[in-house]
Design a protein around this motif. Sequence first.
Motif, PDB file in Angstrom:
ATOM      1  N   VAL A   5       0.850  -1.263  -0.099  1.00 13.99           N
ATOM      2  CA  VAL A   5      -0.045  -0.097   0.108  1.00 13.99           C
ATOM      3  C   VAL A   5       0.849   1.224   0.011  1.00 13.99           C
ATOM      4  CG1 VAL A   5      -2.051  -1.067   1.112  1.00 13.99           C
ATOM      5  CG2 VAL A   5      -0.276  -0.203   2.451  1.00 13.99           C
ATOM      6  N   THR A   6       0.292   2.207  -0.618  1.00 17.60           N
ATOM      7  CA  THR A   6       1.050   3.539  -0.441  1.00 17.60           C
ATOM      8  C   THR A   6       0.409   4.827   0.083  1.00 17.60           C
ATOM      9  OG1 THR A   6       0.174   3.987  -2.848  1.00 17.60           O
ATOM     10  CG2 THR A   6       2.312   3.012  -2.771  1.00 17.60           C
ATOM     11  N   MET A  22      14.555   9.865   9.460  1.00 17.11           N
ATOM     12  CA  MET A  22      14.971   9.157   8.571  1.00 17.11           C
ATOM     13  C   MET A  22      13.984   8.066   8.070  1.00 17.11           C
ATOM     14  SD  MET A  22      18.932   9.011   9.855  1.00 17.11           S
ATOM     15  CE  MET A  22      18.952   8.809  11.591  1.00 17.11           C
ATOM     16  N   LEU A  23      13.004   7.340   9.125  1.00 18.91           N
ATOM     17  CA  LEU A  23      12.166   6.642   8.610  1.00 18.91           C
ATOM     18  C   LEU A  23      11.179   7.199   7.808  1.00 18.91           C
ATOM     19  CD1 LEU A  23      10.893   3.764   9.432  1.00 18.91           C
ATOM     20  CD2 LEU A  23       9.544   4.626  11.186  1.00 18.91           C
ATOM     21  N   ILE A  24      10.989   8.344   7.940  1.00 22.71           N
ATOM     22  CA  ILE A  24       9.711   9.080   6.958  1.00 22.71           C
ATOM     23  C   ILE A  24      10.722   9.146   5.764  1.00 22.71           C
ATOM     24  CG2 ILE A  24       8.781  11.302   6.577  1.00 22.71           C
ATOM     25  CD1 ILE A  24       8.246  11.475   9.587  1.00 22.71           C
ATOM     26  N   GLN A  25      11.915   9.570   5.717  1.00 23.84           N
ATOM     27  CA  GLN A  25      12.683   9.585   4.532  1.00 23.84           C
ATOM     28  C   GLN A  25      12.539   8.318   3.628  1.00 23.84           C
ATOM     29  OE1 GLN A  25      16.461  10.663   5.924  1.00 23.84           O
ATOM     30  NE2 GLN A  25      16.189  12.912   5.479  1.00 23.84           N
ATOM     31  N   LYS A  29       9.703   7.360  -0.155  1.00 24.40           N
ATOM     32  CA  LYS A  29       9.946   6.553  -1.397  1.00 24.40           C
ATOM     33  C   LYS A  29       9.073   5.601  -1.890  1.00 24.40           C
ATOM     34  CE  LYS A  29      15.088   6.755  -0.189  1.00 24.40           C
ATOM     35  NZ  LYS A  29      16.212   5.946  -0.026  1.00 24.40           N
ATOM     36  N   TRP A  30       8.134   5.139  -0.875  1.00 27.14           N
ATOM     37  CA  TRP A  30       6.955   4.447  -1.158  1.00 27.14           C
ATOM     38  C   TRP A  30       5.463   5.236  -1.371  1.00 27.14           C
ATOM     39  CZ3 TRP A  30       8.468  -0.329   2.083  1.00 27.14           C
ATOM     40  CH2 TRP A  30       9.519  -0.980   1.512  1.00 27.14           C
ATOM     41  N   ASP A  31       5.927   6.551  -1.276  1.00 30.10           N
ATOM     42  CA  ASP A  31       4.799   7.370  -1.310  1.00 30.10           C
ATOM     43  C   ASP A  31       3.919   7.337  -0.360  1.00 30.10           C
ATOM     44  OD1 ASP A  31       3.120   9.471  -2.464  1.00 30.10           O
ATOM     45  OD2 ASP A  31       1.859   7.983  -3.472  1.00 30.10           O
ATOM     46  N   MET A  32       4.153   6.924   0.889  1.00 33.43           N
ATOM     47  CA  MET A  32       3.338   6.712   2.324  1.00 33.43           C
ATOM     48  C   MET A  32       2.938   7.823   2.868  1.00 33.43           C
ATOM     49  SD  MET A  32       5.011   3.024   3.469  1.00 33.43           S
ATOM     50  CE  MET A  32       4.553   1.550   2.640  1.00 33.43           C
TER      51      MET A  32
END
Length: 388
Positions: A5-6, A22-25, A29-32
């Motif tokens: 899922v994105t 860094m987790l959000i970065q 990349k997966w458009d979450m």
Amino acid sequence: MEEFVTSDLIIGIISGGQLGKMLIQEASKWDMTTYVLDPDKDCPAAQIATRHIEGSNLDFDAVYRFGKEVDLLTFEIENVHMGALKKLKSEGVRIAPDPDVLELIQDKGKQKTFYTRNDIPTAPFHLYESKEQILHALDAGHITVPFVQKLRTGGYDGRGVAVITHTKDLEKLLDGPSVIEEKVAIEKEISLIVARNKAGETATYPLVEMEFDPQENLVDTLFCPASVTEQQGTKAREAAEKIVSLLNMEGLLAVELFIDSTGDVLVNEVAPRTHNSGHHTIESVMTSQFEQHLRAVLNLPLGSTELKRPAVMVNILGEPGFEGPVRYTGLSEALAMAGVKIHLYGKKITRPARKMGHATILATTLDEARKKAKRVQQLIKVTSWKKK
């Protein structure tokens, strides 16, 4: 396995420090869609999260309301209001790692008891409720100097720890429920990260070796791969994989260990989250710890943990004597060196020993990376226009 899922999925991260950022970065990349809960409007993760909600990780209402707004709740810090997490879990909110795992790890006394009950090697210990009880135990000969005191809850980055080497150090004793450990004759400190998803798939990262700042009691430099024997490496991996399996974890587990003067491997403590000892993985491993955490909590196939190149990581810390708006020097000179990757966390205010960033140094050999890392440490300084 879960379907990928994105942006339809909202991931909520409790606490918005550098780990959250860094987790959000990686999630981007997966458009979450990413929400972060943190009381500081200028916290590192707030700069890039889809939405930042101001609130404390220790406030029941703030954590509960935040959890009701997201599809999946995770965290970058252990110190979270447990009552709120348990209520959210009872109402069907998906939380990874599970609150029961977090509750055990929050309490170093419960952690240590878990290790001994499950035949996981760890340093001998005693549990006491107060400073007074510790002093009484000393007088009665139940414990002897030297020892290490760790507050059972709330300790972080060297805080909540007192190393008692001589009787004169007893003035450093902390008051509160504590673990008293025999002071291990440590040859080296090592760490590894193991990931596990809901399907039970696990992936273990290469061992790293850590050097600590003796004053601040936090990691100064990290080397990967660690210089250990094959037998020591096997013992460390087996202990980590046993712990993550017994806990039925979903997510990452950072496992810190000692190798003592006799060569034995002992588990020190664990953290159920991304970890400072895994920052080098962003550049040096096929799958970074941050991507792996997302894979694990979303029950996706875990990524390869193959080491691409030897690496050294150095923490970029606030210099002694400075507190105020941050000022960096030496960045250009460090970046001119091949294989040097610098991460600044976006903290606006520096203070002594505050983690302001890290640098990862890649090279063909570990010896070459270590030499470059020493130069990077000499070059990069974190000060302020204001002196403390």
